[in-house]
Design a protein around this motif. Structure first.
Motif, PDB file in Angstrom:
ATOM      1  N   UNK A 138       9.792   0.846   1.530  1.00 47.77           N
ATOM      2  CA  UNK A 138      10.673   1.472   2.518  1.00 47.77           C
ATOM      3  C   UNK A 138      10.169   1.248   3.930  1.00 47.77           C
ATOM      4  N   UNK A 139       8.931   0.762   4.032  1.00 46.81           N
ATOM      5  CA  UNK A 139       8.368   0.420   5.343  1.00 46.81           C
ATOM      6  C   UNK A 139       7.825  -1.000   5.284  1.00 46.81           C
ATOM      7  N   UNK A 140       8.133  -1.760   6.304  1.00 50.93           N
ATOM      8  CA  UNK A 140       7.763  -3.173   6.331  1.00 50.93           C
ATOM      9  C   UNK A 140       7.053  -3.509   7.637  1.00 50.93           C
ATOM     10  N   UNK A 141       6.082  -4.368   7.533  1.00 51.28           N
ATOM     11  CA  UNK A 141       5.467  -4.973   8.712  1.00 51.28           C
ATOM     12  C   UNK A 141       5.462  -6.473   8.488  1.00 51.28           C
ATOM     13  N   UNK A 142       6.317  -7.168   9.249  1.00 52.74           N
ATOM     14  CA  UNK A 142       6.457  -8.618   9.107  1.00 52.74           C
ATOM     15  C   UNK A 142       5.658  -9.263  10.226  1.00 52.74           C
ATOM     16  N   UNK A 156      -7.787  -0.754   5.584  1.00 55.64           N
ATOM     17  CA  UNK A 156      -7.451  -1.174   6.945  1.00 55.64           C
ATOM     18  C   UNK A 156      -5.953  -1.436   7.070  1.00 55.64           C
ATOM     19  N   UNK A 157      -5.362  -2.054   6.027  1.00 53.17           N
ATOM     20  CA  UNK A 157      -3.919  -2.275   6.026  1.00 53.17           C
ATOM     21  C   UNK A 157      -3.181  -0.941   6.098  1.00 53.17           C
ATOM     22  N   UNK A 158      -3.630   0.024   5.296  1.00 51.16           N
ATOM     23  CA  UNK A 158      -3.004   1.345   5.324  1.00 51.16           C
ATOM     24  C   UNK A 158      -3.069   1.960   6.711  1.00 51.16           C
ATOM     25  N   UNK A 159      -4.233   1.881   7.327  1.00 54.00           N
ATOM     26  CA  UNK A 159      -4.398   2.486   8.649  1.00 54.00           C
ATOM     27  C   UNK A 159      -3.499   1.831   9.687  1.00 54.00           C
ATOM     28  N   UNK A 160      -3.320   0.514   9.563  1.00 57.16           N
ATOM     29  CA  UNK A 160      -2.518  -0.208  10.553  1.00 57.16           C
ATOM     30  C   UNK A 160      -1.026   0.065  10.403  1.00 57.16           C
ATOM     31  N   UNK A 161      -0.572   0.330   9.172  1.00 56.33           N
ATOM     32  CA  UNK A 161       0.866   0.511   8.949  1.00 56.33           C
ATOM     33  C   UNK A 161       1.262   1.981   8.959  1.00 56.33           C
ATOM     34  N   UNK A 177       0.850  -1.195   0.000  1.00 55.11           N
ATOM     35  CA  UNK A 177       0.000   0.000   0.000  1.00 55.11           C
ATOM     36  C   UNK A 177       0.884   1.243   0.000  1.00 55.11           C
ATOM     37  N   UNK A 178       0.270   2.371  -0.320  1.00 53.95           N
ATOM     38  CA  UNK A 178       0.959   3.645  -0.224  1.00 53.95           C
ATOM     39  C   UNK A 178       0.594   4.341   1.075  1.00 53.95           C
ATOM     40  N   UNK A 179       1.585   4.889   1.747  1.00 50.90           N
ATOM     41  CA  UNK A 179       1.331   5.637   2.981  1.00 50.90           C
ATOM     42  C   UNK A 179       1.926   7.034   2.825  1.00 50.90           C
ATOM     43  N   UNK A 180       1.390   8.017   3.516  1.00 51.74           N
ATOM     44  CA  UNK A 180       1.854   9.398   3.338  1.00 51.74           C
ATOM     45  C   UNK A 180       3.335   9.578   3.642  1.00 51.74           C
ATOM     46  N   UNK A 181       3.975  10.441   2.840  1.00 49.44           N
ATOM     47  CA  UNK A 181       5.382  10.791   3.050  1.00 49.44           C
ATOM     48  C   UNK A 181       5.525  12.287   2.791  1.00 49.44           C
TER      49      UNK A 181
END
Length: 532
Positions: free
Chosen positions: A505-509, A526-531, A463-467
């Motif tokens: 550049x961001x990972x959640x394993x 929901x994935x975006x919100x969690x990461x 997903x894309x998250x704000x930067x």
């Protein structure tokens, strides 16, 4: 407007009339050139005026024409290039990139712009997909390619000087023959080659010439304009809408080379008296963060446009507050690789009246907002943005199914959701899963398909998250049954297979399964919100 009617009406310099284009009646410029070769042949008449200028080099229109004629003769006579052959260009921006493009056109070939940030696996896919007769690459990219290449540093200068007395001898083409292929990110996990015809490009040229004529009508000499080229040449913003039309109009292209550096770029703007600059929001953000810009004389810069990625009204306000050239001159636009040029443009007046708008459809562009059944909806109602014009690509290279889905009826189905308000376009949702990082379009499916090859991975979502600087960055949630590897190993795996800007550049394993709805679809929001 009376001026527009005079220019585009019957007998006007930019007369628009309906003609059959690939089975559809479309408005076309009556006085357009019929091929890029015709445009190239005329360009030598601009003589000693600057065409391409860098921090250390200058190439006039006459010098460019001679270099192109020599290289085209060498491609045909010495290297066996025949009309319709593809010539791939995989290189960072340089004058040689532009010369190679025009030499391919002059030889009757179809240049193919490869993304210079691709990883070897992506390059190999494109080589098999477009099957180029010749590959031109700079040293950095040549090292990533498994087959023989012509190098930008050594071979291109040799070819451009081999036949100094050569004359242009461009093979005849049909208007709707392929002129160039540029790759765009693919929703199905592979990049697609958008095929642009000679008609597409010559129409874009006329659109820019029309804009020049409009400037002239308001007392601005278009011949005095100097355009900054700071975006990659494998994008339509730099190639189709800058390097190509400026060859036709005899105006200078001031090219930056290397990574974007605020001081180096603004120093070039000052030195070369640049008047027009099209930037992505990331460039604008870096200027805002850079500090005091007053040490540069930017008084020549009277037009500043944002393109390639959306930006908020608040962002535009901050930019205008710290960057004087953006005050009263800021333009925003909306387009895709497939549309060849902007679908709509928001003028400074549009942005003042309707912050967040992307303006009115461009000259010669028809826009409809359509519902899920493909029916046009009234103004004020959301739906898919569809556009039709002589600028739109003719299709995707060797992908008839995707072509039929996207532009089978000559209406370009963008996949973006928008609304028309008082004749202006506003987007409400970009293509649902699209990530736009620093102006580069990234489709999660492509990255997810690569990560799925990692041993032991059960599932993943990208997903894309704000930067703050790039607009968005790429984030990945990866699920393992057990013995999950460190994120560094996953990143290294991705870097071997993807262009650097696509590597998360961001990972959640995790070992927890991805959230899904009742039909099994991953809940990306929901994935975006969690990461985030």
């Amino acid at each position: 407007m009376e001026i527009v009617q005079k220019l585009t009406g019957p007998g006007g310099e930019f007369e628009l009339r309906e003609e059959d284009v690939l089975g559809t009646r479309l408005p076309v410029f009556a006085g357009r050139a019929r091929s890029l070769g015709e445009v190239l042949a005329r360009s030598a008449s601009h003589g000693d005026r600057d065409y391409i200028v860098t921090a250390s080099r200058r190439l006039s229109f006459a010098e460019h024409a001679a270099a192109v004629a020599s290289m085209a003769k060498a491609l045909r006579d010495d290297l066996g290039v025949e009309p319709g052959d593809r010539i791939a260009i995989n290189a960072a921006n340089s004058p040689e990139w532009i010369v190679s493009f025009w030499a391919a056109i002059a030889a009757g070939a179809v240049p193919v712009g490869y993304n210079a940030w691709w990883a070897p696996q992506e390059i190999e896919y494109a080589l098999a997909h477009t099957d180029p007769k010749i590959v031109i690459a700079d040293a950095k990219r040549a090292a990533l390619i498994s087959e023989d290449v012509l190098t930008v540093e050594r071979d291109v200068p040799s070819l451009t000087g081999r036949y100094p007395a050569a004359e242009l001898d461009v093979p005849d083409v049909a208007e709707d023959d392929p002129a160039i292929i540029l790759y765009t990110s693919g929703t199905s996990g592979r990049p697609k080659g958008a095929v642009h015809s000679h008609r597409n490009l010559t129409s874009v040229i006329e659109y820019h010439r029309f804009n020049d004529a409009m400037m002239g009508a308001f007392g601005i000499d278009p011949a005095s304009r100097r355009y900054l080229l700071a975006l990659p040449l494998f994008h339509i913003a730099s190639l189709h809408n800058l390097a190509v039309p400026r060859l036709a109009t005899g105006t200078a292209v001031i090219m930056t080379e290397g990574a974007f550096d605020v001081d180096r770029v603004l120093g070039l703007v000052e030195k070369e008296r640049v008047t027009n600059w099209g930037a992505v929001p990331t460039m604008a953000h870096r200027m805002m963060e850079h500090g005091d810009l007053s040490k540069y004389d930017l008084s020549s810069l009277t037009a500043f446009a944002l393109a390639s990625a959306p930006s908020s009204p608040a962002f535009k306000e901050r930019l205008q507050a710290v960057f004087p050239p953006a005050r009263g001159a800021l333009v925003d636009s909306y387009g895709l690789t497939e549309s060849c040029t902007a679908i709509s443009v928001a003028t400074p007046m549009d942005l003042a009246e309707a912050p967040g708008t992307l303006g009115r459809p461009n000259l010669g562009v028809q826009v409809e907002i359509r519902d899920a059944e493909g029916r046009p909806v009234p103004e004020g109602v959301e739906g898919e943005v569809c556009a039709r014009s002589a600028y739109n690509m003719i299709g995707y290279w060797r992908d008839p199914e995707a072509t039929d889905r996207t532009i089978g009826d000559r209406w370009l189905h963008t996949g973006d959701i928008g609304v028309m308000e008082r004749g202006r376009l506003r987007l409400t949702t970009r293509r649902s899963d699209l990530i736009i990082r620093g102006g580069e379009n990234i489709y999660p499916t492509e990255i997810e398909n690569v990560l799925a090859e990692y041993p032991g991975l059960r599932e993943c979502a990208v997903v894309g998250v704000p930067h703050q600087d790039l607009g968005q960055e790429v984030a990945a949630v990866v699920v393992f049954a057990d013995a999950a590897p460190p994120a560094e190993e996953l990143a290294a795996f991705a870097r071997e297979r993807l262009a650097y800007f696509k590597v998360p550049s961001r990972w959640q394993v995790t070992t927890e399964p991805l959230p899904r709805n009742a039909t099994g679809k991953v809940l990306r929001k929901q994935v975006e919100n969690e990461i985030s």
